[in-house]
Design an enzyme around this catalytic site. Structure first.
Site, mmCIF file in Angstrom:
data_model
loop_
_atom_site.group_PDB
_atom_site.id
_atom_site.type_symbol
_atom_site.label_atom_id
_atom_site.label_comp_id
_atom_site.label_asym_id
_atom_site.label_seq_id
_atom_site.Cartn_x
_atom_site.Cartn_y
_atom_site.Cartn_z
ATOM 1 N N SER A 277 0.830 -1.211 0.000
ATOM 2 C CA SER A 277 0.000 0.000 0.000
ATOM 3 C C SER A 277 0.866 1.263 0.000
ATOM 4 O O SER A 277 1.949 1.282 0.601
ATOM 5 C CB SER A 277 -0.882 -0.008 1.245
ATOM 6 N N TYR B 129 -2.314 5.471 -4.183
ATOM 7 C CA TYR B 129 -3.382 6.437 -3.959
ATOM 8 C C TYR B 129 -2.944 7.717 -4.654
ATOM 9 O O TYR B 129 -1.798 8.159 -4.466
ATOM 10 C CB TYR B 129 -3.567 6.725 -2.461
ATOM 11 N N THR C 144 -5.837 2.496 -6.971
ATOM 12 C CA THR C 144 -7.093 2.437 -6.221
ATOM 13 C C THR C 144 -7.959 3.650 -6.551
ATOM 14 O O THR C 144 -7.517 4.792 -6.440
ATOM 15 C CB THR C 144 -6.803 2.357 -4.712
ATOM 16 N N LYS D 220 -8.370 -0.785 -9.254
ATOM 17 C CA LYS D 220 -8.993 -1.373 -8.055
ATOM 18 C C LYS D 220 -10.158 -0.515 -7.566
ATOM 19 O O LYS D 220 -10.041 0.711 -7.485
ATOM 20 C CB LYS D 220 -7.944 -1.482 -6.943
ATOM 21 N N HIS E 215 -13.736 -2.080 -1.262
ATOM 22 C CA HIS E 215 -12.736 -1.704 -0.268
ATOM 23 C C HIS E 215 -13.012 -2.396 1.081
ATOM 24 O O HIS E 215 -12.811 -1.820 2.157
ATOM 25 C CB HIS E 215 -12.713 -0.184 -0.096
#
Ligand SMILES: Cc1cc2nc3c(=O)[nH]c(=O)nc-3n(C[C@H](O)[C@H](O)[C@H](O)COP(=O)(O)O)c2cc1C
Length: 387
Positions: free
Chosen positions: A107, A130, A156, A252, A276
Site C-alpha cells: 500500500s 493512492y 485504487t 482497483k 474496499h
C-alpha cells in the site's frame, strides 16, 4: 490456542495480541457497517454442488494473474498500516507471500517503505497507488516503485475521500499511536506487540514521511487523506498515471457495470471488483453480488479479480465460479499477521489453499479454470434481488 484450523482462529488471536486501535482499524467498515457485514454474509448464501464418483486425482489450483504464475488465484491486497498490526508487518507479509507463491501488494500507506520491502524480498511485488494532489509526489513515488522492480501498479479508485469509520475516531487512531492512558493500559496486555515495536525503527508512514513535501500531521490517516488525496481524480488523470507508469496496470475499486466497461475500454490489464472491504460506500452491494453482473458487462476477454469478504478457500471457489479470474484477501492475511507474524500469514495462505483444494475435489473439479456456475446453487432471485 492449541490448534489453528481456520481464519477465524487467527482472527481471535489477532484480537488478543494487537492493540485495540489497530485491531479495530482492520475489523471495521464505514458508518453502519452494512456493506462490511454483507460482504461476508452474501458469501454464506451461496451454496456448493456436491459431486461424487469423479476422479479427483491430480488437482491443480495454479494459474496466472496478469501473466504471473501463481500457486493459487489469491493475492495479498494492499492494506495500510500493516506494519502497525505487527512490527515490520509489510516485510513479513511479503515474505510469506513469496514463500507461498502468490503476489504481495504494498500500500501507499504502508509503514515499511517500497525500498525496505524490496531489500527484504526477492520476488517483485505489486505497488498500490493512492493519487495525491501533489503530482510531483505521485511521479516520484511511481519512479521509486519502478526502481524497486515492482511488476504491476494497482491504482485504487474508490478512496479519494474517506468513508468514516466510527471506531477509528473513537480510538483516536494514529501511527504511531499517541501514548494516552487508555492506550497505555491496553498495550500493557499486548506486551509482545510492544516489545517487537520497540525493536524496529519502522513506525511511521514509510512512503510518505521524508518523501512528501509540506506534510502536516502524517500520523493521522484521516487528516492526511482529507488534505492530500486528490478529489479530482478522473479518467484523464488515470491516463496520465498510466502513461507515467508504463507497466502493467490493475484498476482497483470497480463496483458498477458502467465503470467496469469504462475500465475495460480504457485498456487496463485487469480490474478488481471491490468495495474496499466495506470501508467506503456504506449501502453499496457486496462485491460478490456485483461480480457476476460485472463479468457479464465486461465479457470474457478481460481479467477480473475480486476482493471484499473472502475468509476461506470456499469463498475463493465461489468467486471464481461467479466469474473472477482470481481474488485478493485483506483481513484474512492481516488476522494471520496480527496473530503470529510472518508464520501467521503463511498459515492463513495455507489454510485458504487447502480449503480451496479440498472443496474443489468435493465439487468434482480438478482444475481451478474449470470452475463455473455449474458448481453453485444460488438462492432464487440472488442475482435479481436488487435492480
Ligand atoms: C485495514 C485495512 C486497510 C486497507 N488499506 C488499503 C490501502 O491502503 N489501499 C487500498 O487500495 N486498499 C486498502 N484496503 C482494502 C483492501 O485492499 C481490500 O480491498 C479489502 O481488504 C478486501 O476486503 P477483505 O478485507 O474483506 O478481504 C484496506 C483494507 C483494510 C481491512
Amino acid at each position: 490456542m492449541a490448534v489453528i484450523t481456520c481464519i477465524d482462529d487467527l482472527k481471535r488471536l489477532h484480537k488478543r495480541r494487537t492493540p485495540k486501535m489497530f485491531y479495530d482499524y482492520a475489523e471495521s467498515g464505514s458508518y453502519t457497517e452494512q456493506t462490511f457485514r454483507e460482504n461476508t454474509s452474501d458469501f454464506e448464501k451461496i451454496r456448493l454442488r456436491q459431486k461424487v464418483a469423479v476422479d479427483m486425482e491430480g488437482r491443480s489450483s495454479a494459474t496466472k494473474m496478469i501473466g504471473r504464475d501463481v500457486t493459487m488465484p489469491v493475492a495479498l491486497a494492499p492494506v495500510g498500516l500493516t506494519g502497525m498490526q505487527r512490527a515490520d508487518g509489510e516485510i513479513k507479509a511479503a515474505r510469506a507471500a513469496e514463500k507461498a507463491g502468490v503476489p504481495f501488494t504494498l500500500s501507499t500507506m504502508s509503514i515499511c517503505s517500497i525500498e525496505d520491502v524490496a531489500a527484504h524480498t526477492t520476488d517483485p511485488f505489486w505497488f498500490q497507488l493512492y493519487v495525491m494532489k501533489d503530482e510531483e509526489f505521485v511521479d516520484a513515488t511511481l519512479e521509486r516503485a519502478k526502481k524497486a522492480g515492482c511488476s504491476a501498479l494497482v491504482l485504487t479508485l474508490d478512496l479519494q475521500i474517506l468513508g468514516q469509520r466510527h471506531k477509528d475516531l473513537k480510538n483516536g487512531l494514529t501511527a504511531p499511536p499517541k501514548l494516552t492512558l487508555p492506550v497505555l493500559m491496553d498495550m500493557a496486555t499486548k506486551w509482545q506487540w510492544g516489545m517487537e515495536m520497540l525493536q524496529t525503527k519502522r513506525r511511521f508512514f514509510g512512503n510518505i514521511v521524508g518523501h512528501a513535501k509540506g506534510v502536516g500531521d502524517a500520523s493521522s490517516l484521516s487528516s492526511w487523506t482529507a488534505e492530500q488525496f486528490d478529489p479530482k481524480l478522473d479518467w484523464s488523470k488515470i491516463a496520465r498515471i498510466r502513461d507515467q507508469w508504463g507497466g502493467k496496470l490493475i484498476l482497483k475499486g470497480i463496483l458498477d457495470e458502467d465503470d467496469a466497461r469504462l475500465a475495460r475500454d480504457f485498456g487496463a490489464d485487469a480490474m478488481i471488483v471491490s468495495n474496499h472491504g466495506g470501508r467506503q460506500l456504506d449501502g453499496a452491494l457486496s462485491a460478490i453480488r456485483m461480480l457476476p453482473r460485472i463479468r457479464e458487462a465486461v465479457g470474457p476477454g478481460m481479467e477480473i479479480f475480486m476482493d471484499s469478504g473472502i475468509r476461506s478457500g470456499q469463498d475463493v471457489l465461489k468467486a471464481l465460479a461467479l466469474g473472477a479470474d482470481a481474488t485478493f484477501i485483506g483481513r484474512a492475511f492481516i488476522h494471520g499477521l496480527g496473530a503470529l507474524g510472518e508464520e501467521g500469514v503463511t498459515k492463513a495462505l495455507d489454510i485458504i489453499h487447502k480449503e480451496l483444494d479440498i472443496t474443489m475435489a468435493l465439487c468434482g473439479e480438478k482444475d481451478v479454470h474449470d470452475l463455473g456456475r455449474h458448481n453453485l446453487l444460488l438462492p432464487r432471485g440472488f442475482m435479481e434481488e436488487y435492480i
